[in-house]
Design a protein around this motif. Sequence first.
Motif, short mmCIF file in Angstrom:
data_model
loop_
_atom_site.label_atom_id
_atom_site.label_comp_id
_atom_site.label_asym_id
_atom_site.label_seq_id
_atom_site.Cartn_x
_atom_site.Cartn_y
_atom_site.Cartn_z
N THR A 35 0.82 -1.20 0.00
CA THR A 35 0.00 0.00 0.00
C THR A 35 0.86 1.26 0.00
OG1 THR A 35 -0.10 0.32 2.41
CG2 THR A 35 -1.62 -1.31 1.44
N GLN A 36 0.20 2.41 0.03
CA GLN A 36 0.91 3.68 0.14
C GLN A 36 1.74 3.73 1.41
OE1 GLN A 36 -1.64 7.11 0.31
NE2 GLN A 36 0.04 8.55 0.57
N HIS A 37 1.31 3.00 2.44
CA HIS A 37 2.03 2.97 3.70
C HIS A 37 2.91 1.73 3.82
CE1 HIS A 37 -1.44 5.63 5.30
NE2 HIS A 37 -0.44 6.38 4.84
N GLY A 162 6.22 12.08 25.93
CA GLY A 162 6.80 12.77 24.77
C GLY A 162 6.13 12.32 23.49
N ARG A 163 6.58 12.88 22.39
CA ARG A 163 6.01 12.53 21.09
C ARG A 163 7.15 12.23 20.11
NH1 ARG A 163 2.32 15.87 20.80
NH2 ARG A 163 0.44 14.59 20.64
N LYS A 164 6.97 11.18 19.32
CA LYS A 164 7.92 10.78 18.28
C LYS A 164 7.20 10.78 16.94
CE LYS A 164 11.16 9.37 21.33
NZ LYS A 164 12.53 9.92 21.44
N TRP A 165 7.98 10.92 15.88
CA TRP A 165 7.39 10.74 14.56
C TRP A 165 8.41 10.11 13.63
CZ3 TRP A 165 6.25 15.90 11.48
CH2 TRP A 165 7.44 16.58 11.24
N ASP A 206 1.75 10.04 5.64
CA ASP A 206 1.80 9.83 4.19
C ASP A 206 3.17 10.25 3.69
OD1 ASP A 206 -0.84 8.94 4.08
OD2 ASP A 206 -1.62 10.97 3.84
N THR A 207 3.94 9.30 3.17
CA THR A 207 5.29 9.58 2.70
C THR A 207 5.47 9.03 1.29
OG1 THR A 207 6.17 7.52 3.67
CG2 THR A 207 6.27 9.51 5.04
N TYR A 212 8.65 0.07 3.61
CA TYR A 212 8.74 -0.37 4.99
C TYR A 212 7.38 -0.81 5.50
CZ TYR A 212 13.36 1.64 4.81
OH TYR A 212 14.66 1.90 4.45
N VAL A 213 7.36 -1.92 6.21
CA VAL A 213 6.10 -2.51 6.67
C VAL A 213 5.34 -1.52 7.55
CG1 VAL A 213 5.04 -4.38 7.98
CG2 VAL A 213 7.07 -4.83 6.57
N GLU A 214 4.11 -1.24 7.17
CA GLU A 214 3.19 -0.35 7.88
C GLU A 214 3.65 1.11 7.95
OE1 GLU A 214 0.21 -1.10 8.74
OE2 GLU A 214 0.21 -3.28 8.61
N GLY A 215 4.62 1.49 7.13
CA GLY A 215 4.98 2.89 6.98
C GLY A 215 5.62 3.51 8.21
N HIS A 216 5.41 4.82 8.39
CA HIS A 216 6.06 5.59 9.45
C HIS A 216 4.99 6.26 10.32
CE1 HIS A 216 9.61 5.05 6.92
NE2 HIS A 216 8.91 5.55 5.92
N GLY A 217 5.09 6.07 11.62
CA GLY A 217 4.03 6.53 12.51
C GLY A 217 4.39 7.74 13.35
N VAL A 218 3.35 8.42 13.80
CA VAL A 218 3.47 9.47 14.83
C VAL A 218 2.97 8.85 16.13
CG1 VAL A 218 2.75 11.77 15.56
CG2 VAL A 218 3.05 11.27 13.12
N VAL A 219 3.79 8.93 17.17
CA VAL A 219 3.54 8.19 18.41
C VAL A 219 3.57 9.14 19.61
CG1 VAL A 219 4.29 6.29 19.88
CG2 VAL A 219 4.65 6.17 17.41
N LEU A 220 2.61 9.00 20.48
CA LEU A 220 2.58 9.74 21.74
C LEU A 220 2.86 8.78 22.89
CD1 LEU A 220 1.87 12.34 23.37
CD2 LEU A 220 -0.50 11.48 23.44
N PHE A 221 3.78 9.17 23.76
CA PHE A 221 3.99 8.45 25.01
C PHE A 221 3.30 9.26 26.11
CE2 PHE A 221 7.96 7.32 22.61
CZ PHE A 221 7.56 6.03 22.30
N ASP A 222 2.22 8.71 26.62
CA ASP A 222 1.38 9.42 27.59
C ASP A 222 1.45 8.68 28.92
OD1 ASP A 222 -0.49 10.99 28.84
OD2 ASP A 222 -2.21 10.15 27.77
#
Length: 387
Positions: A35-37, A162-165, A206-207, A212-222
């Motif tokens: 897919t696109q991701h 924190g937040r990662k992307w 969207d890149t 890469y499997v399942e693309g690239h994510g934006v992640v929040l550590f809460d």
Amino acid sequence: MIDFEIPAETAELAAKIRQFVTDEVVPYEKDPRLTQHGPTEDLRRELVAKARAAGLLTFQAPKEFGGIAPSHLEQAVLFEAAGWSTLGPVALNCAAPDEGNMFLLSKIANPAQVAEFLKPVIDGHQRSVFAMTEPGGAGSDPGQLTTKAVRDASTGDYVINGRKWLITGANGARTWIIMADLEGAGATLFLCHGDAPGIVIERTMDTMDRNYVEGHGVVLFDDLRLPPSALLGEEGEAFRYAQLRLAPARLTHCMRWLGAASRAHDIALDYARTRTAFGKPIGQHQGVGFMLADNEIALQQCRLMIWWACWKLDQGERGRHESSMVKSTVSEQLFQVADRCVQVLGGMGISDETPVAMIFRDIRAFRLYDGPTEVHKYAIARQVLGR
């Protein structure tokens, strides 16, 4: 003595990998699950099952985990064969980020962590992520790390916020390596499962790349709460561990993309032999012929530079300077190879009639990840000026 002869056993395995990728993996390049991701988890599992049945899964693993533990130089030959399709490393379980994470965990994880977090990745049953890059700047300059970890004095737990992307493969990954700034210690690595309360996958970005499997994510550590056993290595040593991972990982990226660029070149060659214009095959026109010649030269230059840096690592050197030289040069040259292949193919080159357009898009991203060219050149300049 300088010897460029590939050992017979390595050449034989490379041929077997290349044949497997050609016969079993290439047909999946048109699969709707690419897919696109990137490839879906379902597609990855199906490809991994084929590699497992062929006895080729995670061939690069340490011998105690069923791999052949190839030298870095042997890896260069084998990973190039795997990269003939962008799905090849996914099938063989030698793709980023898993390959680099497996290498790191095999070096610093304790026995309990190996059993819980590393072995399932080596066996192809689950994926891993390396969560470092952040929207605020931490990535090429990890010193800008803003994700914080504090120690809960009452329980001994670590609490991370924190937040990662651009976290590759975050969606559905089970083994997580997280870099956070630990209060009083500095950058530290933590290990946990992807379904831990406090890990929030906000979205998949969207890149332009989709390998890469399942693309690239934006992640929040809460308020991600982890027990003391989640500490990976020692407190405050994340930067040192990251460097342990990065030098070999930069080179394995180069190896895999050399295989993909060689595939694009092979397709362009076939097209130049059969497509005619102005009374003869287009490859016989100097403009096209020179592009193909430039590709041939660039591919061999890249191959030899990779081999040289791998030889350095095999001699026990850190290879940080050498891997920067190779990553910056190879990523730029292979992008030019892919670009010339698009040009040779003309209208076909911008379509999905061949995998060349996909390789071109994916290889453009290679100039950025594991350090943009400019960051590597900055490091190289500092090194040579300080001699």
